[in-house]
Design a protein around this motif. Structure first.
Motif, PDB file in Angstrom:
ATOM      1  N   UNK A 116       5.548   9.367   3.684  1.00 15.64           N
ATOM      2  CA  UNK A 116       5.318   9.508   5.118  1.00 15.64           C
ATOM      3  C   UNK A 116       3.922   9.056   5.514  1.00 15.64           C
ATOM      4  N   UNK A 117       2.929   9.535   4.792  1.00 17.68           N
ATOM      5  CA  UNK A 117       1.554   9.235   5.194  1.00 17.68           C
ATOM      6  C   UNK A 117       1.033   7.965   4.537  1.00 17.68           C
ATOM      7  N   UNK A 118       1.404   7.748   3.278  1.00 19.97           N
ATOM      8  CA  UNK A 118       0.864   6.582   2.588  1.00 19.97           C
ATOM      9  C   UNK A 118       1.825   5.399   2.592  1.00 19.97           C
ATOM     10  N   UNK A 119       3.010   5.581   3.215  1.00 18.83           N
ATOM     11  CA  UNK A 119       3.962   4.486   3.400  1.00 18.83           C
ATOM     12  C   UNK A 119       4.372   3.833   2.079  1.00 18.83           C
ATOM     13  N   UNK A 120       4.533   4.650   1.040  1.00 20.25           N
ATOM     14  CA  UNK A 120       4.990   4.109  -0.239  1.00 20.25           C
ATOM     15  C   UNK A 120       6.478   3.809  -0.144  1.00 20.25           C
ATOM     16  N   UNK A 121       6.938   2.788  -0.871  1.00 22.22           N
ATOM     17  CA  UNK A 121       8.357   2.441  -0.809  1.00 22.22           C
ATOM     18  C   UNK A 121       9.189   3.534  -1.478  1.00 22.22           C
ATOM     19  N   UNK A 122      10.463   3.573  -1.108  1.00 23.69           N
ATOM     20  CA  UNK A 122      11.354   4.614  -1.597  1.00 23.69           C
ATOM     21  C   UNK A 122      11.438   4.604  -3.125  1.00 23.69           C
ATOM     22  N   UNK A 123      11.558   3.389  -3.682  1.00 26.95           N
ATOM     23  CA  UNK A 123      11.722   3.298  -5.137  1.00 26.95           C
ATOM     24  C   UNK A 123      10.477   3.794  -5.876  1.00 26.95           C
ATOM     25  N   UNK A 124       9.307   3.340  -5.421  1.00 26.88           N
ATOM     26  CA  UNK A 124       8.057   3.784  -6.053  1.00 26.88           C
ATOM     27  C   UNK A 124       7.874   5.292  -5.912  1.00 26.88           C
ATOM     28  N   UNK A 125       8.189   5.763  -4.697  1.00 25.01           N
ATOM     29  CA  UNK A 125       7.999   7.185  -4.422  1.00 25.01           C
ATOM     30  C   UNK A 125       8.886   8.024  -5.327  1.00 25.01           C
ATOM     31  N   UNK A 126      10.086   7.547  -5.555  1.00 22.14           N
ATOM     32  CA  UNK A 126      11.018   8.292  -6.399  1.00 22.14           C
ATOM     33  C   UNK A 126      10.506   8.345  -7.840  1.00 22.14           C
ATOM     34  N   UNK A 127      10.005   7.199  -8.319  1.00 25.63           N
ATOM     35  CA  UNK A 127       9.467   7.153  -9.683  1.00 25.63           C
ATOM     36  C   UNK A 127       8.265   8.102  -9.818  1.00 25.63           C
ATOM     37  N   UNK A 128       7.410   8.082  -8.787  1.00 23.68           N
ATOM     38  CA  UNK A 128       6.244   8.974  -8.793  1.00 23.68           C
ATOM     39  C   UNK A 128       6.678  10.429  -8.791  1.00 23.68           C
TER      40      UNK A 128
END
Lengths: 261, 257
Positions: free
Chosen positions: B109-121
């Motif tokens: 939401x705040x850092x606008x990371x992509x869905x795939x990256x965010x999921x891995x993180x």
């Protein structure tokens, strides 16, 4: 100081509290509108709200429109029969539905569904600190939670009302042709003959305003709820009651100011 | 010790006629873990919320790295909050979102990371709090209290914040799970090199987590010192609190703030 001892102070206090409430609501409305137009936009949230406000309200709106149209045709038939003007039934039914009953009844039904759901959801999020959590995650709750709801309700209500108008007219037609011996083609012909575009459009404009009111009251009550389960219950009741009253009041004001021709 | 990471100077807040914070002074230095303890209803949560800007204090100053942040609003406040992490008492997980979306919320939401990256993180971070990747697909309501706390902890540390707040991290947990959470807090905070401010009334937790302890009573920090000195504070309020005695100078407030 007891209430009985000083009625003047009590009236004054109540008046001040009322004005403060109105002020808070106006600020809230302004913040909501601002959030609708400032990025970031949360399209997934908007989509969810469009679906829940629009699509899932269709059965409620359709059914109430159907019965309202039918009963309207029945009553107008009786009324116009007293001076042999039964031929005007289709015209009056479509006029009444598009200009008044369509938008008002659909909005009241949606207020019961949607304002209550919004108040309950946001109220629960408030008392479980989820709204605070949003803020601490650097996400503006007005943009994330309220803008999608306000926008969805304002966009979907006119569409719902348009569908309700059609179903309402159909309800009248159904009753007129099956119970009252009207000729099917003649009834429909009469319905469109004297109908003006403005009759429909004015109703849809009202619907947009009512949609805004529904989402605003649902969000406002939920967002400001406090005091656990009881507080959420109170917020839900207040949302439906205040949305309904504001819809009826706004209906009168809009009609008397803008739609008198 | 240089400039404090966070300092509160004479912070006051009252609700109606009820004074909750009556001039709180507190300094937290970089990399330090400070615990503020105090009874229920002494305004510990209000103090944290003042720092985060969820509540506006009536007077006093709040400084982060020496910069006054008391009255920041809007975008500036959002920018600032990205440097904070917060673990809420009840977890405050978003129950409409799956666990992995909760954990990666700040990233997406705040850092606008992509869905795939965010999921891995999210999977990485869940592993750090001892949860498997399969937990990521569950809804918060499907988790037990202890698991919810872990997820909430994962969410609080996901954005690598410089300063993390813990609001009653062990409340409502059994002693074993409480210790697990304490250990996780210590490890994760050390990992990040973050500064931590915890509020709690759980003495076991306070002794474990804290470098320094402060005691909040009647809207003021009435005692502060290294954790080792807590048993010889010589302060009757602190004595009563750490030994959990009903008799003493502290009388319990009836109303909550």
């Amino acid at each position: 100081m007891t209430i009985a001892a000083n009625p003047v102070a009590n009236v004054g206090r109540a008046t001040l509290e009322f004005l403060a409430d109105v002020g808070r609501l106006c600020i809230f409305a302004a913040q909501s509108l601002l959030a609708v137009f400032t990025p970031p936009f949360y399209f997934a949230n908007l989509g969810r709200q469009l679906l829940s406000v629009g699509f899932y309200s269709l059965p409620v709106v359709g059914l109430t429109a159907l019965f309202t149209g039918a009963v309207l045709a029945q009553q107008i038939y009786i009324g116009t029969g007293r001076f042999n003007a039964e031929a005007t039934v289709p015209t009056i039914v479509v006029f009444g539905i598009t200009r008044e009953l369509g938008p008002v009844i659909a909005s009241l039904m949606v207020a019961g569904r949607v304002a209550a759901a919004m108040a309950a959801e946001l109220g629960t999020m408030r008392v479980t600190e989820q709204i605070d959590a949003l803020t601490t995650l650097a996400t503006n709750p007005f943009r994330y939670l309220i803008a999608p709801r306000v926008l969805a309700a304002t966009l979907m209500l006119p569409i719902l009302v348009l569908i309700g108008d059609i179903i309402g007219v159909m309800g009248g037609w159904l009753l007129a042709t099956t119970v009252l011996d009207y000729n099917s083609i003649g009834y429909l012909q009469r319905t469109v003959d004297f109908l003006e575009t403005w009759d429909v459009i004015s109703g849809l404009i009202k619907a947009g305003v009512f949609g805004f009111i529904i989402a605003l009251m649902g969000c406002y009550q939920g967002f400001n709820s406090s005091g656990g389960a009881q507080g959420v219950g109170r917020a839900t009741t207040n949302a439906v009651v205040s949305a309904s009253i504001l819809i009826l009041a706004a209906n009168y004001i809009i009609t008397s100011i803008a739609f008198t021709d | 010790m240089g400039t404090p990471k966070l300092s509160l100077e004479g912070v006051r807040k009252r609700f109606g006629s009820k004074v909750v914070l009556d001039g709180v002074d507190l300094e937290v230095y970089p990399g330090e873990s400070v615990v503020v303890m105090g009874g229920s209803g002494t305004g510990k949560s209000v103090m944290l919320k003042c720092v985060l800007g969820l509540i506006q204090p009536d007077s006093g100053r709040i400084l982060l790295d020496g910069r006054d942040i008391t009255h920041l609003r809007g975008r500036e406040r959002e920018q600032l909050l990205r440097r904070f992490g917060m673990l809420f008492q009840g977890g405050a997980l978003f129950d409409s979102l799956r666990v992995w979306r909760n954990v990666s919320f700040g990233l997406m939401s705040a850092q606008r990371m992509s869905k795939r990256d965010a999921r891995a993180r999210a999977v990485d971070i869940l592993a750090k709090v001892g949860l498997g990747p399969d937990v990521g697909d569950l809804r918060p309501a499907e988790l037990s209290g202890g698991m919810q706390k872990r997820v909430a902890l994962a969410r609080a540390i996901a954005t690598n914040p410089e300063i993390i707040f813990f609001d009653e991290p062990t409340a409502g947990l059994d002693p074993i799970m409480a210790d697990v959470i304490n250990k996780l807090i210590i490890e994760r905070v050390r990992d990040l090199g973050a500064t931590a401010l915890t509020i709690t009334h759980d003495m076991a937790s306070a002794r474990k987590i804290a470098d320094r302890i402060g005691m909040l009573h009647a809207g003021k920090i009435i005692w502060a010192g290294p954790v080792a000195e807590i048993d010889r504070s010589g302060n009757p309020y602190v004595e009563q609190f750490i030994h959990g005695r009903a008799e003493g100078p502290i009388t319990m407030a009836v109303r909550r703030q």
